[in-house]
Motif scaffolding. Structure first.
Motif, mmCIF file in Angstrom:
data_model
loop_
_atom_site.group_PDB
_atom_site.id
_atom_site.type_symbol
_atom_site.label_atom_id
_atom_site.label_comp_id
_atom_site.label_asym_id
_atom_site.label_seq_id
_atom_site.Cartn_x
_atom_site.Cartn_y
_atom_site.Cartn_z
ATOM 1 N N GLN A 90 -0.888 -17.509 39.048
ATOM 2 C CA GLN A 90 -0.594 -18.631 39.925
ATOM 3 C C GLN A 90 -1.619 -19.735 39.737
ATOM 4 O O GLN A 90 -2.816 -19.465 39.546
ATOM 5 C CB GLN A 90 -0.611 -18.188 41.397
ATOM 6 N N ARG A 114 2.467 -23.414 41.447
ATOM 7 C CA ARG A 114 3.103 -22.893 40.245
ATOM 8 C C ARG A 114 2.818 -21.415 40.037
ATOM 9 O O ARG A 114 1.751 -20.911 40.379
ATOM 10 C CB ARG A 114 2.647 -23.690 39.022
ATOM 11 N N CYS A 115 3.773 -20.779 39.433
ATOM 12 C CA CYS A 115 3.693 -19.334 39.206
ATOM 13 C C CYS A 115 4.308 -19.016 37.850
ATOM 14 O O CYS A 115 5.326 -19.609 37.469
ATOM 15 C CB CYS A 115 4.448 -18.620 40.326
ATOM 16 N N TRP A 125 8.460 -15.940 46.917
ATOM 17 C CA TRP A 125 7.262 -16.552 47.492
ATOM 18 C C TRP A 125 7.036 -15.951 48.877
ATOM 19 O O TRP A 125 7.985 -15.795 49.672
ATOM 20 C CB TRP A 125 7.405 -18.069 47.614
ATOM 21 N N THR A 138 8.291 -22.480 40.654
ATOM 22 C CA THR A 138 7.475 -23.346 41.484
ATOM 23 C C THR A 138 7.949 -23.362 42.930
ATOM 24 O O THR A 138 9.146 -23.186 43.218
ATOM 25 C CB THR A 138 7.482 -24.789 40.951
ATOM 26 N N CYS A 194 3.025 -15.660 45.003
ATOM 27 C CA CYS A 194 4.235 -15.507 44.202
ATOM 28 C C CYS A 194 4.357 -14.031 43.820
ATOM 29 O O CYS A 194 3.344 -13.335 43.650
ATOM 30 C CB CYS A 194 4.115 -16.366 42.951
ATOM 31 N N GLY A 209 1.009 -12.144 42.627
ATOM 32 C CA GLY A 209 -0.080 -12.883 42.008
ATOM 33 C C GLY A 209 -1.297 -12.908 42.913
ATOM 34 O O GLY A 209 -1.284 -12.341 44.012
ATOM 35 N N SER A 258 -2.326 -18.782 45.824
ATOM 36 C CA SER A 258 -2.823 -20.161 45.810
ATOM 37 C C SER A 258 -3.166 -20.526 47.242
ATOM 38 O O SER A 258 -2.289 -20.473 48.123
ATOM 39 C CB SER A 258 -1.749 -21.133 45.304
#
Lengths: 117, 111
Positions: A6, A22-23, A34, A76, A92, A109, A112
């Motif tokens: 991510q 973003r992933c 998400w 995204t 993500c 992930g 973020s």
């Protein structure tokens, strides 16, 4: 071991600004998700995505949110006009298969962190 | 939605076996029981999933009695690095797409 990546790891933005997180899911996975986690609170489901469309979404995922898979690798999350309460860690995840019996694990992930000022 | 209840926190020492029990009295016939682990500032990580009886993998065992109203995650010989939050979840048909996380159990492993 394959992993979900991510970017950015941390983003600071002003209220009202647009943000794109973003992933890159694991390459042979077909289902993407998400989640978010507000500091000190539970991990919350936002949206699932398969075959270029949203499969399911939660009440949190309102018109300010959108997801996209613009190419073969990226996934995204866009927040159109950020609010203070959007400050959270956004995770993500991807899986090899989706809804159905015994679909196997979700790979998350690192997240973020979004800070809205 | 069937709800899970697990202790808010647990303490243990290195080398001990840790058992975290989760109650799910209203579990549905098609629900699987899944456990995830989360370290601070990281995404959750899958540990184990089961439907009934006992499931074992390289990191944990999951014990599920016949009535399936509870389950126990067993971590053999924990180390400091096992300090994390552990979530017990129910997922329909084993699907892990739209997981509903609770508050989890914060396990603290001390030297």
């Amino acid at each position: 071991e394959p992993e979900v990546t991510q970017t950015p790891s941390h983003q600071v933005t002003q209220m009202g600004q647009e943000v794109i997180l973003r992933c890159v899911p694991i390459s042979n996975h077909l289902y993407f998700y998400w989640y978010r986690q507000i500091l000190g609170q539970k991990v919350e489901f936002l949206v699932s995505f398969y075959n270029n469309e949203i499969s399911e979404k939660s009440e949190i995922f309102d018109d300010q949110f959108s997801v996209e898979r613009p190419d073969g690798s990226n996934f995204t999350l866009k927040i159109r006009s950020t609010k203070l309460e959007d400050s959270a860690m956004y995770f993500c995840a991807s899986s090899a298969s989706g809804k159905g019996a015994n679909t196997g694990e979700l790979f998350f992930g690192e997240g973020s962190r979004l800070t809205v000022l | 939605l069937a709800k899970t209840t697990q202790p808010i926190s647990m303490d243990s020492y290195e080398g001990q076996e840790v058992n975290i029990t989760c109650s799910h009295n209203n579990i549905a016939t098609n629900d699987y029981i899944t456990w995830y682990q989360q370290f601070p500032s990281q995404g959750p990580r899958f540990i184990i999933q089961g439907y009934k009886t006992k499931v074992t993998n390289e990191v944990a065992s999951l014990f599920i009695p016949a009535d399936r109203k509870s389950s126990t995650l067993s971590l053999p010989r924990v180390s400091l690095s096992d300090t994390a939050v552990y979530y017990c979840l129910l997922n329909y048909g084993g699907s892990q797409g739209n997981l509903i996380f609770g508050k989890g159990t914060k396990l603290s492993v001390k030297p």
